[in-house]
Scaffold this motif. Structure first.
Motif, PDB file in Angstrom:
ATOM      1  N   THR A 134       0.829  -1.200   0.000  1.00 15.64           N
ATOM      2  CA  THR A 134       0.000   0.000   0.000  1.00 15.64           C
ATOM      3  C   THR A 134       0.867   1.256   0.000  1.00 15.64           C
ATOM      4  O   THR A 134       0.562   2.229  -0.694  1.00 15.64           O
ATOM      5  CB  THR A 134      -0.954   0.006   1.205  1.00 15.64           C
ATOM      6  N   VAL A 135       1.964   1.243   0.750  1.00 13.85           N
ATOM      7  CA  VAL A 135       2.878   2.385   0.767  1.00 13.85           C
ATOM      8  C   VAL A 135       3.420   2.628  -0.635  1.00 13.85           C
ATOM      9  O   VAL A 135       3.492   3.779  -1.095  1.00 13.85           O
ATOM     10  CB  VAL A 135       4.028   2.167   1.783  1.00 13.85           C
ATOM     11  N   ALA A 136       3.764   1.568  -1.344  1.00 15.17           N
ATOM     12  CA  ALA A 136       4.270   1.720  -2.712  1.00 15.17           C
ATOM     13  C   ALA A 136       3.205   2.338  -3.618  1.00 15.17           C
ATOM     14  O   ALA A 136       3.504   3.228  -4.426  1.00 15.17           O
ATOM     15  CB  ALA A 136       4.726   0.369  -3.255  1.00 15.17           C
ATOM     16  N   LYS A 137       1.945   1.894  -3.482  1.00 16.58           N
ATOM     17  CA  LYS A 137       0.864   2.471  -4.286  1.00 16.58           C
ATOM     18  C   LYS A 137       0.632   3.931  -3.924  1.00 16.58           C
ATOM     19  O   LYS A 137       0.391   4.764  -4.792  1.00 16.58           O
ATOM     20  CB  LYS A 137      -0.430   1.678  -4.085  1.00 16.58           C
ATOM     21  N   LEU A 138       0.702   4.246  -2.620  1.00 17.63           N
ATOM     22  CA  LEU A 138       0.519   5.634  -2.190  1.00 17.63           C
ATOM     23  C   LEU A 138       1.615   6.527  -2.758  1.00 17.63           C
ATOM     24  O   LEU A 138       1.347   7.655  -3.183  1.00 17.63           O
ATOM     25  CB  LEU A 138       0.518   5.731  -0.662  1.00 17.63           C
ATOM     26  N   ALA A 139       2.844   6.026  -2.761  1.00 16.47           N
ATOM     27  CA  ALA A 139       3.963   6.811  -3.290  1.00 16.47           C
ATOM     28  C   ALA A 139       3.762   7.109  -4.766  1.00 16.47           C
ATOM     29  O   ALA A 139       4.048   8.215  -5.231  1.00 16.47           O
ATOM     30  CB  ALA A 139       5.279   6.076  -3.069  1.00 16.47           C
ATOM     31  N   SER A 140       3.237   6.157  -5.510  1.00 15.61           N
ATOM     32  CA  SER A 140       3.047   6.380  -6.944  1.00 15.61           C
ATOM     33  C   SER A 140       1.806   7.221  -7.235  1.00 15.61           C
ATOM     34  O   SER A 140       1.701   7.813  -8.294  1.00 15.61           O
ATOM     35  CB  SER A 140       2.982   5.051  -7.694  1.00 15.61           C
ATOM     36  N   SER A 141       0.866   7.282  -6.280  1.00 12.63           N
ATOM     37  CA  SER A 141      -0.357   8.059  -6.520  1.00 12.63           C
ATOM     38  C   SER A 141      -0.239   9.505  -6.058  1.00 12.63           C
ATOM     39  O   SER A 141      -1.168  10.284  -6.192  1.00 12.63           O
ATOM     40  CB  SER A 141      -1.550   7.406  -5.808  1.00 12.63           C
ATOM     41  N   LYS A 142       0.893   9.874  -5.472  1.00 18.51           N
ATOM     42  CA  LYS A 142       1.157  11.248  -5.015  1.00 18.51           C
ATOM     43  C   LYS A 142       0.127  11.740  -4.005  1.00 18.51           C
ATOM     44  O   LYS A 142      -0.250  12.898  -3.990  1.00 18.51           O
ATOM     45  CB  LYS A 142       1.214  12.222  -6.190  1.00 18.51           C
ATOM     46  N   GLY A 143      -0.385  10.818  -3.157  1.00 19.64           N
ATOM     47  CA  GLY A 143      -1.265  11.206  -2.059  1.00 19.64           C
ATOM     48  C   GLY A 143      -2.728  11.329  -2.415  1.00 19.64           C
ATOM     49  O   GLY A 143      -3.557  11.465  -1.531  1.00 19.64           O
ATOM     50  N   GLY A 144      -3.099  11.304  -3.677  1.00 21.43           N
ATOM     51  CA  GLY A 144      -4.489  11.430  -4.066  1.00 21.43           C
ATOM     52  C   GLY A 144      -5.360  10.315  -3.526  1.00 21.43           C
ATOM     53  O   GLY A 144      -6.558  10.501  -3.351  1.00 21.43           O
ATOM     54  N   ALA A 145      -4.773   9.164  -3.243  1.00 21.15           N
ATOM     55  CA  ALA A 145      -5.539   8.027  -2.739  1.00 21.15           C
ATOM     56  C   ALA A 145      -6.067   8.273  -1.329  1.00 21.15           C
ATOM     57  O   ALA A 145      -6.928   7.538  -0.864  1.00 21.15           O
ATOM     58  CB  ALA A 145      -4.678   6.767  -2.755  1.00 21.15           C
ATOM     59  N   LEU A 146      -5.563   9.283  -0.647  1.00 20.13           N
ATOM     60  CA  LEU A 146      -6.006   9.564   0.716  1.00 20.13           C
ATOM     61  C   LEU A 146      -7.098  10.634   0.767  1.00 20.13           C
ATOM     62  O   LEU A 146      -7.540  11.012   1.848  1.00 20.13           O
ATOM     63  CB  LEU A 146      -4.813   9.960   1.594  1.00 20.13           C
ATOM     64  N   ASP A 147      -7.539  11.117  -0.414  1.00 25.12           N
ATOM     65  CA  ASP A 147      -8.672  12.032  -0.455  1.00 25.12           C
ATOM     66  C   ASP A 147      -9.912  11.272   0.015  1.00 25.12           C
ATOM     67  O   ASP A 147     -10.000  10.049  -0.116  1.00 25.12           O
ATOM     68  CB  ASP A 147      -8.893  12.552  -1.878  1.00 25.12           C
ATOM     69  N   VAL A 148     -10.893  11.974   0.542  1.00 29.29           N
ATOM     70  CA  VAL A 148     -12.092  11.339   1.086  1.00 29.29           C
ATOM     71  C   VAL A 148     -12.930  10.755  -0.051  1.00 29.29           C
ATOM     72  O   VAL A 148     -13.251  11.430  -1.022  1.00 29.29           O
ATOM     73  CB  VAL A 148     -12.918  12.340   1.914  1.00 29.29           C
ATOM     74  N   VAL A 149     -13.261   9.462   0.098  1.00 35.25           N
ATOM     75  CA  VAL A 149     -14.096   8.750  -0.868  1.00 35.25           C
ATOM     76  C   VAL A 149     -15.057   7.845  -0.102  1.00 35.25           C
ATOM     77  O   VAL A 149     -14.811   7.492   1.046  1.00 35.25           O
ATOM     78  CB  VAL A 149     -13.251   7.875  -1.831  1.00 35.25           C
ATOM     79  N   GLU A 150     -16.154   7.485  -0.761  1.00 32.97           N
ATOM     80  CA  GLU A 150     -17.025   6.450  -0.213  1.00 32.97           C
ATOM     81  C   GLU A 150     -16.599   5.138  -0.848  1.00 32.97           C
ATOM     82  O   GLU A 150     -16.439   5.048  -2.070  1.00 32.97           O
ATOM     83  CB  GLU A 150     -18.494   6.742  -0.527  1.00 32.97           C
ATOM     84  N   THR A 151     -16.414   4.129  -0.011  1.00 31.12           N
ATOM     85  CA  THR A 151     -15.940   2.848  -0.505  1.00 31.12           C
ATOM     86  C   THR A 151     -16.394   1.730   0.413  1.00 31.12           C
ATOM     87  O   THR A 151     -16.757   1.973   1.570  1.00 31.12           O
ATOM     88  CB  THR A 151     -14.397   2.852  -0.636  1.00 31.12           C
ATOM     89  N   GLU A 152     -16.381   0.520  -0.098  1.00 30.50           N
ATOM     90  CA  GLU A 152     -16.716  -0.642   0.725  1.00 30.50           C
ATOM     91  C   GLU A 152     -15.449  -1.165   1.384  1.00 30.50           C
ATOM     92  O   GLU A 152     -14.429  -1.339   0.718  1.00 30.50           O
ATOM     93  CB  GLU A 152     -17.358  -1.745  -0.114  1.00 30.50           C
ATOM     94  N   VAL A 153     -15.522  -1.402   2.679  1.00 29.78           N
ATOM     95  CA  VAL A 153     -14.401  -1.969   3.422  1.00 29.78           C
ATOM     96  C   VAL A 153     -14.908  -3.115   4.290  1.00 29.78           C
ATOM     97  O   VAL A 153     -16.103  -3.236   4.554  1.00 29.78           O
ATOM     98  CB  VAL A 153     -13.704  -0.927   4.342  1.00 29.78           C
ATOM     99  N   THR A 154     -13.983  -3.929   4.715  1.00 28.82           N
ATOM    100  CA  THR A 154     -14.255  -4.886   5.780  1.00 28.82           C
ATOM    101  C   THR A 154     -13.416  -4.441   6.961  1.00 28.82           C
ATOM    102  O   THR A 154     -12.195  -4.343   6.864  1.00 28.82           O
ATOM    103  CB  THR A 154     -13.908  -6.320   5.356  1.00 28.82           C
TER     104      THR A 154
END
Length: 192
Positions: A33-53
């Protein structure tokens, strides 16, 4: 030479900042996940509605146990207990959202969804129960008896993203789905 020295100083500063950021992220997110976050330049941490467990894990009888212990011993116990539990979350691709006293909250599906998030969450819950024997053995009887945990799991839609202020941000998932996982945890018995 002056320009090279300035460039080197700027590069060194950026590397230091990235190292601090990576260190902070690895406390809560799996390496993938850290690797994906690094490549997404932080946009993945913007508020979204999503399904989680969501998974809540709590030490059974913690309040009465800790009342009979010195506060420093309680901290020592939690510092033995939490690392293997966090490792299980990361190994199974989860996000360690927070510690709440003796409780641990983790989610699968945020900030990135996976095909088998619910399965990985359940595998983590089972593994947490299994690894507890090793945690108890490692304590060498220092605590008020062996630790037991109870776990609640639930899947549903949440709002996920950074919340807080400019000086203190926290990644969080909020919604009835996480609340229900907490309530399931509270009615589960030791070992469930």
């Amino acid at each position: 030479q002056a320009a090279v020295a300035i460039d080197n100083a700027n590069l060194f500063r950026r590397l230091e900042e990235e190292a601090v950021l990576r260190s902070t992220l690895t406390r809560f997110f799996s390496p993938a996940t850290v690797a994906k976050l690094a490549s997404s330049k932080g946009g993945a941490l913007d508020v979204v509605e999503t399904e989680v467990t969501a998974l809540f894990s709590d030490i059974s009888g913690f309040t009465s146990m800790s009342a009979r212990m010195r506060p420093r011993d309680v901290i020592d116990m939690l510092n033995v207990y939490f690392p293997p539990m966090a490792d299980i979350v990361f190994k199974n691709g989860g996000t360690l959202e927070k510690y709440i006293g003796d409780a641990l909250m983790a989610v699968w599906g945020a900030p990135f969804a996976g095909v088998d998030d619910a399965d990985h969450d359940l595998e983590a819950a089972v593994e947490m129960q299994r690894i507890l024997a090793a945690v108890n053995e490692a304590s060498h009887g220092r605590w008020q008896g062996p630790l037991e945990i109870h776990i609640g799991v639930n899947t549903g839609t949440v709002a996920a993203g950074n919340i807080g202020s400019g000086s203190y941000l926290q990644y969080a998932t909020l919604g009835d789905a996480t609340n229900l996982a907490s309530r399931v945890c509270s009615v589960a018995r030791p070992g469930e």
